[in-house]
Design a protein around this motif. Structure first.
Motif, PDB file in Angstrom:
ATOM      1  N   TYR A 111       0.827  -1.212   0.000  1.00 19.91           N
ATOM      2  CA  TYR A 111       0.000   0.000   0.000  1.00 19.91           C
ATOM      3  C   TYR A 111       0.860   1.261   0.000  1.00 19.91           C
ATOM      4  CZ  TYR A 111      -4.107  -2.818   1.104  1.00 19.91           C
ATOM      5  OH  TYR A 111      -5.120  -3.724   1.083  1.00 19.91           O
ATOM      6  N   GLU A 112       1.919   1.252   0.817  1.00 22.56           N
ATOM      7  CA  GLU A 112       2.760   2.443   0.911  1.00 22.56           C
ATOM      8  C   GLU A 112       3.425   2.748  -0.432  1.00 22.56           C
ATOM      9  OE1 GLU A 112       5.352   1.503   4.095  1.00 22.56           O
ATOM     10  OE2 GLU A 112       3.882   1.931   5.680  1.00 22.56           O
ATOM     11  N   TRP A 140       2.328   1.813  -3.336  1.00 24.20           N
ATOM     12  CA  TRP A 140       1.282   2.161  -4.286  1.00 24.20           C
ATOM     13  C   TRP A 140       0.827   3.609  -4.107  1.00 24.20           C
ATOM     14  CZ3 TRP A 140      -4.178   2.858  -3.774  1.00 24.20           C
ATOM     15  CH2 TRP A 140      -4.883   2.761  -4.976  1.00 24.20           C
ATOM     16  N   ILE A 141       0.669   4.045  -2.859  1.00 25.14           N
ATOM     17  CA  ILE A 141       0.261   5.427  -2.586  1.00 25.14           C
ATOM     18  C   ILE A 141       1.348   6.405  -3.037  1.00 25.14           C
ATOM     19  CG2 ILE A 141      -0.224   7.059  -0.723  1.00 25.14           C
ATOM     20  CD1 ILE A 141      -1.577   4.744   0.782  1.00 25.14           C
ATOM     21  N   ARG A 174       1.057   6.795  -6.717  1.00 27.20           N
ATOM     22  CA  ARG A 174      -0.087   7.655  -7.077  1.00 27.20           C
ATOM     23  C   ARG A 174       0.230   9.129  -6.827  1.00 27.20           C
ATOM     24  NH1 ARG A 174      -2.645   4.898 -10.675  1.00 27.20           N
ATOM     25  NH2 ARG A 174      -3.882   3.164  -9.934  1.00 27.20           N
ATOM     26  N   ASP A 199      -7.825   8.987  -6.368  1.00 30.79           N
ATOM     27  CA  ASP A 199      -6.810   8.276  -5.578  1.00 30.79           C
ATOM     28  C   ASP A 199      -7.427   7.712  -4.299  1.00 30.79           C
ATOM     29  OD1 ASP A 199      -4.613   8.438  -7.202  1.00 30.79           O
ATOM     30  OD2 ASP A 199      -3.899  10.330  -6.371  1.00 30.79           O
ATOM     31  N   ASP A 225      -9.757   4.816  -5.194  1.00 34.68           N
ATOM     32  CA  ASP A 225      -8.971   3.661  -5.623  1.00 34.68           C
ATOM     33  C   ASP A 225      -8.312   2.983  -4.421  1.00 34.68           C
ATOM     34  OD1 ASP A 225      -7.985   1.885  -7.399  1.00 34.68           O
ATOM     35  OD2 ASP A 225      -6.574   3.226  -8.383  1.00 34.68           O
ATOM     36  N   THR A 226      -7.729   3.786  -3.526  1.00 34.92           N
ATOM     37  CA  THR A 226      -7.087   3.243  -2.328  1.00 34.92           C
ATOM     38  C   THR A 226      -8.084   2.509  -1.442  1.00 34.92           C
ATOM     39  OG1 THR A 226      -5.439   5.011  -2.349  1.00 34.92           O
ATOM     40  CG2 THR A 226      -5.725   3.825  -0.282  1.00 34.92           C
ATOM     41  N   TYR A 227      -9.254   3.125  -1.240  1.00 33.00           N
ATOM     42  CA  TYR A 227     -10.282   2.506  -0.405  1.00 33.00           C
ATOM     43  C   TYR A 227     -10.713   1.156  -0.982  1.00 33.00           C
ATOM     44  CZ  TYR A 227     -15.016   1.304   0.974  1.00 33.00           C
ATOM     45  OH  TYR A 227     -16.122   0.629   1.378  1.00 33.00           O
ATOM     46  N   LYS A 285      -9.233  -0.891  -3.181  1.00 35.90           N
ATOM     47  CA  LYS A 285      -8.176  -1.907  -3.177  1.00 35.90           C
ATOM     48  C   LYS A 285      -7.896  -2.390  -1.762  1.00 35.90           C
ATOM     49  CE  LYS A 285      -3.651  -2.885  -5.142  1.00 35.90           C
ATOM     50  NZ  LYS A 285      -4.190  -3.994  -5.947  1.00 35.90           N
ATOM     51  N   SER A 286      -7.868  -1.465  -0.802  1.00 43.07           N
ATOM     52  CA  SER A 286      -7.589  -1.842   0.585  1.00 43.07           C
ATOM     53  C   SER A 286      -8.673  -2.767   1.121  1.00 43.07           C
ATOM     54  CB  SER A 286      -7.490  -0.586   1.447  1.00 43.07           C
ATOM     55  OG  SER A 286      -7.382  -0.917   2.812  1.00 43.07           O
ATOM     56  N   ARG A 312      -7.745   3.726 -14.231  1.00 37.09           N
ATOM     57  CA  ARG A 312      -7.823   3.857 -12.778  1.00 37.09           C
ATOM     58  C   ARG A 312      -9.267   3.743 -12.291  1.00 37.09           C
ATOM     59  NH1 ARG A 312      -4.854   9.375 -11.971  1.00 37.09           N
ATOM     60  NH2 ARG A 312      -5.461   9.066  -9.791  1.00 37.09           N
TER      61      ARG A 312
END
Length: 384
Positions: free
Chosen positions: A80-81, A83-84, A87, A167, A170-172, A174-175, A227
């Motif tokens: 995650y880190e 990937w963020i 982004r 972003d 997308d993060t939410y 995928k997480s 995305r």
């Protein structure tokens, strides 16, 4: 017969008759250690050594499985880190290109409107998802915080806010999908087996697997469409896994009761010998409520040898739970029950040393470790 005779002679050579003399108080006593007695003693010692080996191996398996889950969580967090960070770099690049572009405000406004329509589809699809509002609120608040009066800069800020909002979405998505997959693995289950047949997922944004086709349909650039599609796919997978998780026995069978015995090899409380314990024990007072750990249909109520009063629930897909030593039974065979529904009261019927619940989870006819399902249930709650 010759082989048996040779084996017998070999054992007699290995364990010859021995005489043991003990002198006590001026008297001499003699003891004869026959070959059979020596072999029996050797068998006892060998059995004890085997039990110690099995117990040690079981303990090591539990330790290694726990550490494996911890490593999986650490790897997921590191992913995650990275990937963020990627982004954020893309966002910074987009802002730099936007500042350097010389396109007209009309063209920019048109592009923003098309992106806005694509985002609206995604956010509409996310509506009602657990935790989505909390994840997206900071990005929306930042988008509304701008008070710049320059029209050109305000248009640019809207575009940047769209990038940030995508972003966050997308993060939410995928997480949430990754955490639910990990919850299934903690329970010892394969996430793919609980996805819709053929990988069919719902949602208009993921009907087209080709990002170029989706970009053409939405009339946005291909990177933005890709995305959007990625977030929609992860969100749809998370929903499918959440629905499947809601049908699994992941809840606790009783509230506030202390766990007193684990799954695996232990000393039997009656024989004081090593024996396999096929579930978890929870101690409590008589008639402490016992709850269904997942939705299903009651498949058995009554007395089973050693278990006393029992309730068994079929949860589908080969999963079954058993609640034993009950003082009372509150459901009937064929009755549909929901998660958290009371099925009986704690007792001490059957082969029991005191008031407690013996809880088992079975998958395709094999006893599973219920503790894995309880940990997965706690992780599902975190994912929500």
């Amino acid at each position: 017969m010759q082989r048996l005779a040779r084996l017998r002679r070999s054992l007699e050579d290995l364990f010859p008759e021995r005489h043991l003399y003990v002198r006590s108080g001026g008297e001499m006593k003699g003891f004869v250690l026959s070959a059979r007695k020596q072999m029996a003693a050797a068998a006892v010692v060998g059995g004890a050594a085997l039990w110690m080996g099995v117990s040690t191996a079981a303990m090591l398996v539990n330790v290694f499985s726990a550490s494996s889950a911890d490593r999986e969580i650490a790897r997921t967090q590191a992913k995650y880190e990275r990937w963020i960070a990627d982004r954020q770099a893309r966002l910074n690049s987009a802002v730099a290109q936007l500042n350097a572009s010389s396109g007209s405000n009309d063209e920019l406004a048109t592009a923003i409107e098309k992106r806005h329509a694509a985002l609206a589809l995604l956010l509409t699809d996310m509506k009602g998802s657990p935790g989505a509002a909390e994840a997206l609120t900071p990005a929306i608040d930042r988008a509304l915080a701008s008070s710049d009066t320059n029209p050109a800069r305000r248009v640019e800020m809207v575009r940047v806010s769209q990038e940030q909002l995508l972003d966050a979405a997308d993060t939410y998505a995928k997480s949430r999908a990754d955490r639910l997959r990990l919850a299934f693995r903690l329970a010892g289950l394969t996430p793919a087996a609980y996805m819709p047949k053929g990988g069919a997922l719902g949602g208009p944004l993921i009907e087209s697997r080709d990002p170029r086709a989706l970009a053409a349909v939405l009339d946005v650039d291909e990177d933005f469409a890709e995305r959007i599609q990625s977030a929609a796919t992860d969100l749809s997978e998370a929903r499918a896994l959440a629905v499947a998780a809601g049908k699994l026995p992941l809840a606790r069978p009783t509230a506030g009761a202390a766990q007193t015995s684990r799954f695996g090899v232990r000393f039997d409380p009656f024989t004081r010998r090593p024996a396999f314990h096929s579930g978890l024990d929870f101690a409590g007072g008589t008639m402490t409520p016992i709850y269904a750990t997942g939705p299903g249909v009651v498949s058995f109520t009554g007395v089973r040898s050693g278990y006393g009063n029992v309730v068994e629930i079929d949860h589908g897909r080969g999963l079954k739970t058993r609640y034993a030593h009950l003082h009372s039974i509150g459901v009937n065979v064929g009755q549909s029950v929901g998660v958290g529904q009371r099925v009986g009261g704690m007792g001490s019927t059957g082969r029991s040393t005191g008031t407690h619940l013996h809880y088992e989870v079975w998958l395709n006819g094999r006893a599973q470790n219920p503790d894995r399902f309880l940990k997965a249930g706690a992780y599902v709650l975190q994912a929500g």
